[in-house]
Design an enzyme around this catalytic site. Sequence first.
Site, mmCIF file in Angstrom:
data_model
loop_
_atom_site.group_PDB
_atom_site.id
_atom_site.type_symbol
_atom_site.label_atom_id
_atom_site.label_comp_id
_atom_site.label_asym_id
_atom_site.label_seq_id
_atom_site.Cartn_x
_atom_site.Cartn_y
_atom_site.Cartn_z
ATOM 1 N N ARG A 1 -5.394 -7.037 -0.099
ATOM 2 C CA ARG A 1 -6.097 -5.796 0.230
ATOM 3 C C ARG A 1 -6.951 -5.285 -0.926
ATOM 4 O O ARG A 1 -8.078 -4.880 -0.746
ATOM 5 C CB ARG A 1 -5.089 -4.715 0.617
ATOM 6 N N TYR B 1 0.931 2.754 7.417
ATOM 7 C CA TYR B 1 1.013 1.609 6.496
ATOM 8 C C TYR B 1 1.539 0.413 7.289
ATOM 9 O O TYR B 1 2.482 0.553 8.069
ATOM 10 C CB TYR B 1 1.999 1.881 5.360
ATOM 11 N N HIS C 1 -0.119 -3.075 3.630
ATOM 12 C CA HIS C 1 0.856 -2.890 2.561
ATOM 13 C C HIS C 1 1.936 -3.965 2.542
ATOM 14 O O HIS C 1 2.692 -4.074 1.582
ATOM 15 C CB HIS C 1 1.498 -1.504 2.712
ATOM 16 N N ARG D 1 4.901 7.126 -9.810
ATOM 17 C CA ARG D 1 3.774 7.912 -10.302
ATOM 18 C C ARG D 1 3.365 9.007 -9.325
ATOM 19 O O ARG D 1 3.162 8.763 -8.145
ATOM 20 C CB ARG D 1 2.588 6.988 -10.570
ATOM 21 N N HIS E 1 11.656 -0.767 -7.763
ATOM 22 C CA HIS E 1 10.639 -0.779 -6.713
ATOM 23 C C HIS E 1 11.114 -1.508 -5.458
ATOM 24 O O HIS E 1 10.444 -1.473 -4.428
ATOM 25 C CB HIS E 1 9.361 -1.439 -7.256
#
Length: 726
Positions: free
Chosen positions: A566, A470, A594, A406, A436
Amino acid sequence: MAKSTKIQRQFNGRDESWMQFNRRVLEEAEDATNPLLERVKFLAITASNLDEYVEIRQAGLMQRIEDGYQEPGYDGLRPDESLEGLTREIHSFVAAQYACWDKRLLPEMRKQGIRLLDWNELDEEARAFAQNYFQREVDPLLTPISIDPAHPFPRVLNKALCLALLLRPKRRSSGPLVLGVVTVPRALPRFVRLPCAEGQFDYVLLQDLIAQNLAGMYRGYEVQAYTAFRVTRNSNLYFEEEEARSLLETIRVELHNRRKGDAVRLEIEAGAHHEIVERLRTNFELEEDQVFQGEGPVNLSRIMSLYSDVQRPDLKFPPFTPHPLSLSRKAANIFEDLRTRDILLHHPYDSYDPVVNFIELGAQDPNVVSIKQTLYRTSSDSPMFQAITEAAATKEATLVVELMARFDEASNIRWARNMEDAGVQVFHGVVGLKTHCKLALVVRRDEDGVTRRYCHLGTGNYNPVTARFYTDLSLLTSNPEITERVHMVFNYLTAHAEVDDYRPLLVAPLTMAESFLGLIRREAEHARAGRPAHIIAKMNALLEPSVIEALYQASQAGVEVDLIIRGVSILKPGVKGLSDNIRVRSVVGRFLEHSRIFHFANGGNYEIYLGSADWMPRNLFERCEVVFPVRDPAALARIHDEILPAYLADTTKARLQQADGTYVRANKAMKDAPAFSAQEFLMQLAEGKTDISAIPKAASSGPRPAARATKTASNRRSAKKAVAAD
């Protein structure tokens, strides 16, 4: 009704949970113990987060309502009920954002010599500079528009800042006022730096500078009123794959169509003329509660530029240099090193360079015959792109690119085209599923004549830029069992060649969901048998009902469950008879959490998995994901003895979730616990300034993982000695 009541008892609302997360980020902007410019950055992040949420999630709810969809969500609320509550919460949140900006940050910035000035505060020199800048840089980019029968309302781009004007024609004093619109150029900085004394930073808003020159742009009119506004549009990405000639072409079409999305939000300056507000609201077909007025500059996400422009290191977090990787002394390169051990990296505490070097060496090494990698999103100047492009000239180079990442579709399409032109075999994964997983596989004919596989598996994107802020984990390994299964995953991605068993890997959407449920049920069996049973799971979000129900059942069986989440979590912790033994905490601090870590005590013989997947429906059933085991003793010990205990001991940046979905700071809920920050500890650990004895033993909200701790710590020390002696 019974079903809805049960859902409400078992789950919190997704939208409510997301807003709670953004509130936690806002708390960091409000926290005076954070450096001032870091607080500005946190506030900008809350605005950026809210933008994405409105154009995706809120827009999706509105779309469902328009389509007549009435199925209740996780919390038992219909979409219209969820939207009503969400809209109220967003209005409250926006008010809190501007209160933070106006009452906390702006006054503190002024004290530090960082001033955002109104036009009437500028001296002659500053005005002359600003006017010259306008004539030279701004005016050539402006297109003033007046709305009349010959000039319809312009197509306002999604999230583009504009000025709206009420204009009275000079030739006729009576009759209706005319609406004018000027789009503020996106290519220019929103804050115009003014000349000032050394050590001081003065700015004027670009829209204020344009506003001072409106009369010159509308010479046939008298400007009666003006205001800044911004429209957010529906950016949901829908398409029917079977109707498209190719996935690549589909995304290209959707990128164009996205600009045609319906408006879902109007942001406008507080105090704007009522007629301007109403004309804009009517034009964009919005309800009154979709208009958001802010006591400050429209689009707070753009204040992020102040963070980078103001050179005041004393107002930012102290610089941190990641720990570099040291190869074993006898290892000529990383491949030799990986034949004797696995390498676990914890970013950003450990440098990301070894991951980049692994790809670059794989591309350059003449002994490497093949290199494969997945790519979800990365930086525009990624060295990995260059490496794989060069590799295509001398060896088999394969890239699996996710086109539907996205807001990264355009850059990914461009890179895919460039890669194909260079001879790289580019694939777009399994049709209908996002790719992913984070995998890189190098096949090498080693010096001993044996052909071996080496791979990198990670929890984060292949992005050297975000790897600096991250938190993610990387595993580099030559373990034959793991690397062979990684090869099978690539076959699945490029040829849809499925196998029945990917163990020890957990692969979505094929085996992962059931495997996780099995691991959770196994802990429940251990608890019933009186053996050590403990689940610690760290992730970005928890939304999958079947996993939550399994965790509830495990809790009822006596399993201790500590969740470090998170963002969004719809699980209700600490509910008597349902989730007595479950604790949920969220850590929001300097670095974006992350990493995904899954720890199962397993009766005393604990197992740890890492991966790219959260416990969400999209990760478990709608994406190609990989979760992998950690086998190396030193790597296991590091996660078990350092990383997870540190997060469970955090009382500074952690918040504890309550059963109703709200959060309280850990230092308030655990008043007797010493102050401890996991991120600060891990930075000091990487710099060699502390060790694991600094982790408070009594601070954790739940029991520390004791099983096998002594054994793994011993293994890690032994592994370190072995490396030093190598």
